[in-house]
Enzyme design. Structure first.
Site, PDB file in Angstrom:
ATOM      1  N   CYS A 191       4.624   3.332   8.488  1.00 19.42           N
ATOM      2  CA  CYS A 191       4.768   4.535   7.660  1.00 19.42           C
ATOM      3  C   CYS A 191       5.741   5.517   8.309  1.00 19.42           C
ATOM      4  O   CYS A 191       5.586   5.871   9.483  1.00 19.42           O
ATOM      5  CB  CYS A 191       3.417   5.210   7.457  1.00 19.42           C
ATOM      6  SG  CYS A 191       3.532   6.747   6.494  1.00 19.42           S
ATOM      7  N   ASN A 211       9.565  -7.253   3.076  1.00 21.81           N
ATOM      8  CA  ASN A 211       9.404  -6.051   2.251  1.00 21.81           C
ATOM      9  C   ASN A 211      10.692  -5.226   2.286  1.00 21.81           C
ATOM     10  O   ASN A 211      11.288  -5.044   3.339  1.00 21.81           O
ATOM     11  CB  ASN A 211       8.220  -5.244   2.794  1.00 21.81           C
ATOM     12  CG  ASN A 211       7.988  -3.922   2.087  1.00 21.81           C
ATOM     13  OD1 ASN A 211       7.720  -2.914   2.730  1.00 21.81           O
ATOM     14  ND2 ASN A 211       8.070  -3.906   0.777  1.00 21.81           N
ATOM     15  N   GLY A 212      11.107  -4.757   1.100  1.00 20.90           N
ATOM     16  CA  GLY A 212      12.282  -3.902   1.031  1.00 20.90           C
ATOM     17  C   GLY A 212      13.263  -4.353  -0.048  1.00 20.90           C
ATOM     18  O   GLY A 212      13.723  -5.496  -0.020  1.00 20.90           O
ATOM     19  N   ASP A 213      13.539  -3.477  -1.009  1.00 21.06           N
ATOM     20  CA  ASP A 213      14.556  -3.691  -2.051  1.00 21.06           C
ATOM     21  C   ASP A 213      14.266  -4.861  -2.986  1.00 21.06           C
ATOM     22  O   ASP A 213      15.193  -5.393  -3.614  1.00 21.06           O
ATOM     23  CB  ASP A 213      15.943  -3.881  -1.431  1.00 21.06           C
ATOM     24  CG  ASP A 213      16.455  -2.636  -0.722  1.00 21.06           C
ATOM     25  OD1 ASP A 213      15.791  -1.592  -0.833  1.00 21.06           O
ATOM     26  OD2 ASP A 213      17.507  -2.721  -0.055  1.00 21.06           O
ATOM     27  N   LYS A 227       1.611  -4.160   9.456  1.00 17.60           N
ATOM     28  CA  LYS A 227       2.855  -3.846   8.749  1.00 17.60           C
ATOM     29  C   LYS A 227       3.744  -3.020   9.669  1.00 17.60           C
ATOM     30  O   LYS A 227       3.313  -1.999  10.207  1.00 17.60           O
ATOM     31  CB  LYS A 227       2.586  -3.078   7.457  1.00 17.60           C
ATOM     32  CG  LYS A 227       3.810  -2.924   6.560  1.00 17.60           C
ATOM     33  CD  LYS A 227       3.404  -2.440   5.172  1.00 17.60           C
ATOM     34  CE  LYS A 227       4.567  -2.558   4.184  1.00 17.60           C
ATOM     35  NZ  LYS A 227       5.556  -1.473   4.314  1.00 17.60           N
ATOM     36  N   PRO A 255       0.842  -1.196   0.000  1.00 17.52           N
ATOM     37  CA  PRO A 255       0.000   0.000   0.000  1.00 17.52           C
ATOM     38  C   PRO A 255       0.876   1.244   0.000  1.00 17.52           C
ATOM     39  O   PRO A 255       1.812   1.351   0.788  1.00 17.52           O
ATOM     40  CB  PRO A 255      -0.794  -0.118   1.313  1.00 17.52           C
ATOM     41  CG  PRO A 255      -0.001  -1.037   2.172  1.00 17.52           C
ATOM     42  CD  PRO A 255       0.782  -1.938   1.270  1.00 17.52           C
ATOM     43  N   GLN A 307      -6.030  -1.096   4.165  1.00 16.10           N
ATOM     44  CA  GLN A 307      -5.043  -0.731   5.186  1.00 16.10           C
ATOM     45  C   GLN A 307      -5.482   0.552   5.891  1.00 16.10           C
ATOM     46  O   GLN A 307      -5.816   1.544   5.235  1.00 16.10           O
ATOM     47  CB  GLN A 307      -3.647  -0.511   4.598  1.00 16.10           C
ATOM     48  CG  GLN A 307      -2.611  -0.314   5.724  1.00 16.10           C
ATOM     49  CD  GLN A 307      -1.227   0.055   5.236  1.00 16.10           C
ATOM     50  OE1 GLN A 307      -1.029   1.144   4.723  1.00 16.10           O
ATOM     51  NE2 GLN A 307      -0.265  -0.848   5.420  1.00 16.10           N
ATOM     52  N   GLY A 324       6.851  -2.599  -3.432  1.00 20.97           N
ATOM     53  CA  GLY A 324       6.317  -1.249  -3.470  1.00 20.97           C
ATOM     54  C   GLY A 324       6.913  -0.443  -4.601  1.00 20.97           C
ATOM     55  O   GLY A 324       6.414  -0.434  -5.720  1.00 20.97           O
ATOM     56  N   ARG A 325       8.041   0.223  -4.326  1.00 26.61           N
ATOM     57  CA  ARG A 325       8.615   1.167  -5.288  1.00 26.61           C
ATOM     58  C   ARG A 325       8.967   0.528  -6.631  1.00 26.61           C
ATOM     59  O   ARG A 325       8.888   1.193  -7.667  1.00 26.61           O
ATOM     60  CB  ARG A 325       9.857   1.827  -4.678  1.00 26.61           C
ATOM     61  CG  ARG A 325       9.543   2.801  -3.550  1.00 26.61           C
ATOM     62  CD  ARG A 325      10.796   3.278  -2.843  1.00 26.61           C
ATOM     63  NE  ARG A 325      11.478   2.189  -2.141  1.00 26.61           N
ATOM     64  CZ  ARG A 325      12.757   2.205  -1.803  1.00 26.61           C
ATOM     65  NH1 ARG A 325      13.504   3.244  -2.119  1.00 26.61           N
ATOM     66  NH2 ARG A 325      13.291   1.189  -1.149  1.00 26.61           N
TER      67      ARG A 325
END
Length: 322
Positions: free
Chosen positions: A104, A204-206, A143, A21, A75, A228-229
């Site tokens: 966040c 989550n991440g990279d 999260k 999200p 979320q 995500g990104r």
């Protein structure tokens, strides 16, 4: 093979690669596109529990979750156990899964004691999750991040509290709040969280391609991953990872496919929000779609100056034919 079905509470998900999200990005149009590219689960943008509680019109509009064949995942964020539980009661008929954001890093969120700021208050986290779980029979997920900063790395402790409070799944981003998105994702902390609880853990991440997904799975033993990104301007990332994992096929996206996806994205955004808003919100997406392409800076400037959808379509057609 890493790709598999996964259960969140009593909800079965078709695969274990989720879209993260992202506020201002994962609206219904983008979620639909990623779902069609085989994202296993797509969450709404982060929604204020206070906005739901007080029936804020703009907040309620973010609740449009109906994507065919996809469990509805919402979320929310907040720091008041009572308001969160009451907000969940209001929205549970429109959700199959409810996630609480405690990761966040945005200052406007953390300054109110919400998002990743909650990592400084483990007891309050437990109170929030218990209150949320007791207010609905829908699965509650959470999260989190690695911690608030390098002096307060407490993701494993927090994960245990979340599990004991009755949550059905935890997503962990391997950075502290103070890091935002800088540096590299800490796979060790994600592995520690996975080892500390028995409920499913999503890493989550990279994660941006099959190799980084494989690295996350191999090193941390997580049950699934969240992207995500890397999905920005690249909604194909989910299908690319799946096809490589299941069929050893490397998918290449042509300029024609990219052009057609942009047009589809515009059309969905216009349908959901109207032409005026869609033109403005699509500007950032266009920048992501054409990143790395020839003369992309000039093209971004042109798109950002146009106010008419027919002119935008004409310019896009000429650019991709160039």
């Amino acid at each position: 093979m890493y790709i598999k079905k996964i259960k969140i509470g009593n909800v079965e998900i078709k695969n274990n690669i989720f879209l993260a999200p992202m506020a201002g990005i994962t609206d219904k149009a983008f979620r639909k596109i990623c779902a069609e590219q085989n994202a296993g689960l797509v969450y709404t943008e982060m929604i204020s529990s206070k906005g739901i509680y007080y029936n804020d019109k703009k907040t309620i509009e973010l609740m449009d979750t109906d994507i065919e064949g996809m469990p509805r995942a919402v979320q929310i964020f907040g720091n008041d156990p009572y308001i969160i539980s009451e907000a969940i009661r209001k929205i549970e008929d429109n959700a199959d899964i409810i996630d609480i954001n405690m990761g966040c890093p945005a200052p406007k969120v953390t300054s109110n004691g919400e998002g990743s700021s909650l990592l400084k208050e483990p007891k309050l986290i437990g109170d929030i999750v218990r209150s949320a779980v007791s207010s609905t029979n829908k699965p509650i997920t959470v999260k989190i991040r690695k911690g608030w900063d390098d002096t307060q790395v407490n993701a494993s402790e927090v994960a245990k509290i979340i599990e004991e409070a009755g949550a059905s799944l935890i997503t962990i981003h391997g950075r502290t709040r103070q890091e935002f998105y800088s540096g590299t994702c800490d796979l060790d902390i994600i592995r520690q969280v996975k080892e500390s609880v028995s409920i499913p853990v999503i890493g989550n991440g990279d994660i941006e391609d099959y190799e980084s997904a494989k690295k996350m799975f191999d090193y941390t033993n997580v049950d699934g991953i969240m992207i995500g990104r890397a999905s920005l301007g690249n909604p194909w990332v989910f299908n690319k990872i799946i096809e490589k994992d299941l069929n050893n096929i490397d998918i290449e996206i042509s300029d024609k496919e990219k052009y057609e996806m942009i047009l589809k994205h515009y059309e969905l955004c216009i349908k959901n929000k109207g032409e005026y808003t869609a033109i403005r919100e699509m500007r950032k997406h266009i920048a992501w779609y054409i990143k790395g392409m020839k003369n992309n800076s000039n093209m971004k400037n042109i798109i950002n100056s146009l106010e008419n959808i027919d002119e935008i379509y004409k310019v896009l057609k000429e650019y991709f034919e160039m």
